[in-house]
Design a protein around this motif. Structure first.
Motif, PDB file in Angstrom:
ATOM      1  N   GLY A  36      45.667  39.825  32.271  1.00 21.76           N
ATOM      2  CA  GLY A  36      45.549  40.567  31.024  1.00 21.76           C
ATOM      3  C   GLY A  36      46.062  39.765  29.848  1.00 21.76           C
ATOM      4  N   ASP A  37      46.369  40.447  28.769  1.00 22.50           N
ATOM      5  CA  ASP A  37      46.846  39.783  27.556  1.00 22.50           C
ATOM      6  C   ASP A  37      48.147  39.032  27.839  1.00 22.50           C
ATOM      7  OD1 ASP A  37      46.847  39.141  24.815  1.00 22.50           O
ATOM      8  OD2 ASP A  37      48.231  40.781  24.399  1.00 22.50           O
ATOM      9  N   GLY A  38      48.153  37.716  27.561  1.00 21.61           N
ATOM     10  CA  GLY A  38      49.344  36.895  27.758  1.00 21.61           C
ATOM     11  C   GLY A  38      49.662  36.604  29.211  1.00 21.61           C
ATOM     12  N   GLU A  39      48.709  36.849  30.100  1.00 28.11           N
ATOM     13  CA  GLU A  39      48.951  36.640  31.524  1.00 28.11           C
ATOM     14  C   GLU A  39      48.116  35.503  32.101  1.00 28.11           C
ATOM     15  OE1 GLU A  39      50.195  41.090  33.082  1.00 28.11           O
ATOM     16  OE2 GLU A  39      48.095  40.452  33.256  1.00 28.11           O
ATOM     17  N   LEU A  40      48.587  34.998  33.248  1.00 29.98           N
ATOM     18  CA  LEU A  40      47.896  33.936  33.964  1.00 29.98           C
ATOM     19  C   LEU A  40      47.670  34.346  35.413  1.00 29.98           C
ATOM     20  CD1 LEU A  40      50.237  30.992  32.860  1.00 29.98           C
ATOM     21  CD2 LEU A  40      47.970  31.466  31.899  1.00 29.98           C
ATOM     22  N   LEU A  41      46.531  33.964  35.958  1.00 27.80           N
ATOM     23  CA  LEU A  41      46.334  34.041  37.395  1.00 27.80           C
ATOM     24  C   LEU A  41      46.615  32.646  37.931  1.00 27.80           C
ATOM     25  CD1 LEU A  41      45.424  35.515  39.987  1.00 27.80           C
ATOM     26  CD2 LEU A  41      43.097  34.691  39.497  1.00 27.80           C
ATOM     27  N   GLU A  74      60.232  32.820  43.990  1.00 28.06           N
ATOM     28  CA  GLU A  74      59.894  31.624  43.202  1.00 28.06           C
ATOM     29  C   GLU A  74      58.752  30.846  43.838  1.00 28.06           C
ATOM     30  OE1 GLU A  74      62.947  28.591  43.342  1.00 28.06           O
ATOM     31  OE2 GLU A  74      63.583  29.266  45.330  1.00 28.06           O
ATOM     32  N   ALA A  75      57.999  30.168  42.980  1.00 34.43           N
ATOM     33  CA  ALA A  75      56.899  29.355  43.482  1.00 34.43           C
ATOM     34  C   ALA A  75      56.502  28.299  42.460  1.00 34.43           C
ATOM     35  CB  ALA A  75      55.685  30.229  43.811  1.00 34.43           C
ATOM     36  N   LEU A  76      55.938  27.220  42.983  1.00 36.64           N
ATOM     37  CA  LEU A  76      55.299  26.194  42.159  1.00 36.64           C
ATOM     38  C   LEU A  76      53.806  26.429  42.310  1.00 36.64           C
ATOM     39  CD1 LEU A  76      56.269  22.429  42.046  1.00 36.64           C
ATOM     40  CD2 LEU A  76      53.875  23.151  42.037  1.00 36.64           C
ATOM     41  N   ALA A  77      53.102  26.486  41.182  1.00 37.52           N
ATOM     42  CA  ALA A  77      51.702  26.905  41.219  1.00 37.52           C
ATOM     43  C   ALA A  77      50.858  26.118  40.226  1.00 37.52           C
ATOM     44  CB  ALA A  77      51.615  28.406  40.913  1.00 37.52           C
ATOM     45  N   GLU A  78      49.559  26.413  40.228  1.00 34.38           N
ATOM     46  CA  GLU A  78      48.667  25.876  39.195  1.00 34.38           C
ATOM     47  C   GLU A  78      47.841  27.022  38.621  1.00 34.38           C
ATOM     48  OE1 GLU A  78      44.591  24.575  41.571  1.00 34.38           O
ATOM     49  OE2 GLU A  78      45.908  23.008  40.784  1.00 34.38           O
ATOM     50  N   VAL A  79      47.508  26.901  37.356  1.00 33.84           N
ATOM     51  CA  VAL A  79      46.748  27.943  36.666  1.00 33.84           C
ATOM     52  C   VAL A  79      45.307  27.969  37.162  1.00 33.84           C
ATOM     53  CG1 VAL A  79      45.907  28.762  34.431  1.00 33.84           C
ATOM     54  CG2 VAL A  79      48.214  27.778  34.621  1.00 33.84           C
ATOM     55  N   VAL A  80      44.827  29.160  37.493  1.00 37.28           N
ATOM     56  CA  VAL A  80      43.423  29.351  37.873  1.00 37.28           C
ATOM     57  C   VAL A  80      42.634  29.880  36.679  1.00 37.28           C
ATOM     58  CG1 VAL A  80      41.846  30.616  39.389  1.00 37.28           C
ATOM     59  CG2 VAL A  80      44.037  29.781  40.279  1.00 37.28           C
ATOM     60  N   SER A  81      43.173  30.909  36.016  1.00 35.50           N
ATOM     61  CA  SER A  81      42.520  31.453  34.831  1.00 35.50           C
ATOM     62  C   SER A  81      43.571  32.085  33.926  1.00 35.50           C
ATOM     63  CB  SER A  81      41.453  32.497  35.215  1.00 35.50           C
ATOM     64  OG  SER A  81      42.035  33.561  35.937  1.00 35.50           O
ATOM     65  N   ALA A  82      43.216  32.206  32.654  1.00 32.94           N
ATOM     66  CA  ALA A  82      44.163  32.726  31.670  1.00 32.94           C
ATOM     67  C   ALA A  82      43.556  33.895  30.916  1.00 32.94           C
ATOM     68  CB  ALA A  82      44.558  31.625  30.689  1.00 32.94           C
ATOM     69  N   GLY A  83      44.393  34.902  30.647  1.00 34.38           N
ATOM     70  CA  GLY A  83      43.965  36.026  29.843  1.00 34.38           C
ATOM     71  C   GLY A  83      44.096  35.697  28.362  1.00 34.38           C
ATOM     72  N   PRO A  84      43.737  36.626  27.469  1.00 32.95           N
ATOM     73  CA  PRO A  84      43.875  36.406  26.029  1.00 32.95           C
ATOM     74  C   PRO A  84      45.334  36.091  25.664  1.00 32.95           C
ATOM     75  CG  PRO A  84      42.596  38.388  26.476  1.00 32.95           C
ATOM     76  CD  PRO A  84      43.175  37.962  27.777  1.00 32.95           C
ATOM     77  N   PRO A  90      43.403  26.112  32.890  1.00 30.20           N
ATOM     78  CA  PRO A  90      43.252  25.959  34.336  1.00 30.20           C
ATOM     79  C   PRO A  90      43.633  24.546  34.792  1.00 30.20           C
ATOM     80  CG  PRO A  90      41.399  27.189  33.466  1.00 30.20           C
ATOM     81  CD  PRO A  90      42.196  26.717  32.279  1.00 30.20           C
ATOM     82  N   GLY A  91      44.347  24.472  35.901  1.00 29.42           N
ATOM     83  CA  GLY A  91      44.781  23.189  36.428  1.00 29.42           C
ATOM     84  C   GLY A  91      46.196  22.802  36.041  1.00 29.42           C
ATOM     85  N   GLN A  92      46.787  23.497  35.045  1.00 25.89           N
ATOM     86  CA  GLN A  92      48.150  23.181  34.620  1.00 25.89           C
ATOM     87  C   GLN A  92      49.144  23.536  35.726  1.00 25.89           C
ATOM     88  OE1 GLN A  92      49.860  22.003  31.588  1.00 25.89           O
ATOM     89  NE2 GLN A  92      51.486  22.061  33.135  1.00 25.89           N
ATOM     90  N   ALA A  93      49.987  22.581  36.088  1.00 26.71           N
ATOM     91  CA  ALA A  93      51.041  22.831  37.066  1.00 26.71           C
ATOM     92  C   ALA A  93      52.195  23.551  36.379  1.00 26.71           C
ATOM     93  CB  ALA A  93      51.524  21.528  37.687  1.00 26.71           C
ATOM     94  N   LEU A  94      52.800  24.496  37.077  1.00 31.87           N
ATOM     95  CA  LEU A  94      53.916  25.247  36.499  1.00 31.87           C
ATOM     96  C   LEU A  94      54.809  25.784  37.599  1.00 31.87           C
ATOM     97  CD1 LEU A  94      53.196  28.482  37.042  1.00 31.87           C
ATOM     98  CD2 LEU A  94      51.544  28.048  35.222  1.00 31.87           C
ATOM     99  N   ILE A  95      55.934  26.310  37.197  1.00 31.54           N
ATOM    100  CA  ILE A  95      56.861  26.932  38.126  1.00 31.54           C
ATOM    101  C   ILE A  95      57.281  28.263  37.531  1.00 31.54           C
ATOM    102  CG2 ILE A  95      58.941  25.857  37.144  1.00 31.54           C
ATOM    103  CD1 ILE A  95      59.916  25.427  40.042  1.00 31.54           C
ATOM    104  N   TYR A  96      57.508  29.246  38.395  1.00 30.94           N
ATOM    105  CA  TYR A  96      57.895  30.562  37.874  1.00 30.94           C
ATOM    106  C   TYR A  96      58.920  31.211  38.787  1.00 30.94           C
ATOM    107  CZ  TYR A  96      54.691  32.738  41.311  1.00 30.94           C
ATOM    108  OH  TYR A  96      54.062  33.138  42.462  1.00 30.94           O
ATOM    109  N   LEU A  97      59.642  32.145  38.215  1.00 34.80           N
ATOM    110  CA  LEU A  97      60.665  32.914  38.909  1.00 34.80           C
ATOM    111  C   LEU A  97      60.330  34.382  38.702  1.00 34.80           C
ATOM    112  CD1 LEU A  97      63.352  32.600  40.462  1.00 34.80           C
ATOM    113  CD2 LEU A  97      64.528  32.670  38.255  1.00 34.80           C
ATOM    114  N   GLN A  98      59.782  35.022  39.737  1.00 30.88           N
ATOM    115  CA  GLN A  98      59.330  36.403  39.604  1.00 30.88           C
ATOM    116  C   GLN A  98      59.242  37.047  40.968  1.00 30.88           C
ATOM    117  OE1 GLN A  98      56.023  37.012  36.850  1.00 30.88           O
ATOM    118  NE2 GLN A  98      55.173  38.572  38.199  1.00 30.88           N
ATOM    119  N   SER A  99      59.620  38.297  41.069  1.00 34.47           N
ATOM    120  CA  SER A  99      59.547  39.020  42.328  1.00 34.47           C
ATOM    121  C   SER A  99      58.106  39.077  42.828  1.00 34.47           C
ATOM    122  CB  SER A  99      60.087  40.439  42.144  1.00 34.47           C
ATOM    123  OG  SER A  99      60.031  41.165  43.342  1.00 34.47           O
TER     124      SER A  99
END
Length: 343
Positions: A36-41, A74-84, A90-99
């Motif tokens: 959704g808005d401001g979100e990434l898959l 926690e996970a290390l991931a890559e962007v698949v798609s981005a919301g508004p 897509p393809g950007q490597a990132l790390i996140y901390l989320q349940s």
């Protein structure tokens, strides 16, 4: 190259409250959500394993949790798609901390992720384990050059960073571990005095070799270890409570250390203190400290070790089905560095 999301995703959920992680988790399949808005898959590439994964399934963090609940932090991931309004491509490597990180794909808020220069698994220890070590030592322990720092469980995911962070600050570092192999590992990290507590009595070592006490103690174990640490504090000493891993697998609640009975008088005569640390309450520091660790790693100032379970009987940890193996491996005290699962 960025991946394309499937129509369904898999995630690991706990079906009821228990400290027996394997017994209560199962893989479920759900439709792939749209960002959704401001979100990434994102597609998870590596998952981080933590002692607190058991606290989560046991319901210790959310007393009114309604099961099933998502697992992992926690996970290390890559962007698949981005919301508004989500600035990553897509393809950007990132790390996140989320349940709910134990899954193959996940929706995350773009504002909460930390971008990475490359999808290296060695970056994964930094966001939870590394930030816990670095932020707590700086902000709560208030370490200073020339001080003596004791790190318990020093060869683990957070301990490895705590040892190095204290050394970078100019401190003399003592680290506890459970094997001679880990003693050598700690020496490679720069630890000044590794102590294999299965061969040496920690209390005797501290009494004989550090008669003036310890300035800052990074404590993750609890129980008898906590007692020894309190007794070993120097004048103006600071003990940081990071965790109580000794009691996490217990079906009962945390076991109170014996030292608590005499804690007021023990601290009073030394003007010492015991301080708690919970990363969630230092949210504004997570991004900056994560980036600082990545910078130090890139400059060769900070080492990062990950343990994928290659030496275990069940083989390397690959896929959601291996998460339970990885969680149990953490409690065998055989791992070195951060335990991770490759997706």
């Amino acid at each position: 190259m960025a991946s394309t999301a499937p129509t369904e995703i898999r995630k690991l959920v706990a079906t009821r409250a228990s400290t027996n992680f394997r017994e209560v988790v199962q893989v479920v399949t759900v439709p792939t959500p749209e960002p959704g808005d401001g979100e990434l898959l994102v597609k998870n590439m590596f998952l981080g394993i933590n002692a607190s994964d058991i606290n989560n399934t046991a319901g210790r963090y959310f007393s009114n949790a309604e099961y099933p609940i998502d697992t992992g932090f926690e996970a290390l991931a890559e962007v698949v798609s981005a919301g508004p309004n989500a600035v990553y491509k897509p393809g950007q490597a990132l790390i996140y901390l989320q349940s709910g990180a134990f899954c193959d794909y996940k929706i995350v808020k773009a504002a909460t992720v930390v971008p990475l220069p490359a999808p290296k698994p060695e970056f994964l220890p930094f966001i939870l384990s590394g930030n816990t070590a670095a932020i707590s030592l700086d902000k709560v322990g208030e370490i200073k050059s020339g001080e003596t720092v004791l790190v318990t469980a020093a060869a683990g995911g957070t301990g490895q960073i705590a040892v190095q962070w204290a050394k970078l600050a100019g401190c003399h570092v003592i680290g506890t571990c459970s094997s001679d192999e880990k003693v050598q590992f700690l020496k490679e990290l720069g630890c000044d005095r590794p102590v294999n507590y299965t061969r040496e009595n920690l209390k005797d070592v501290l009494t004989k070799e550090y008669p003036n006490g310890i300035d800052v103690i990074y404590e993750t174990v609890g129980g008898d270890m906590f007692d020894t640490c309190v007794e070993s504090l120097a004048v103006h000493g600071r003990l940081i409570v990071i965790g109580v891993i000794e009691s996490y697998e217990s079906k009962k609640d945390y076991v109170l250390p014996k030292a608590l009975a005499n804690l007021p008088s023990t601290l009073l005569v030394k003007s010492a203190s015991v301080r708690g640390f919970f990363l969630k309450q230092f949210g504004s520091d997570i991004g900056p400290y994560m980036k600082k660790q990545v910078q130090y790693f890139s400059e060769g100032k900070l080492k990062s070790f990950v343990d994928k379970g290659e030496g275990t009987a069940s083989g390397p940890f690959i896929g959601l089905e291996k998460v339970a193996d990885a969680v149990e491996y953490l409690y065998t005290k055989k791992s070195k560095g951060k335990i991770i699962v490759q997706m």
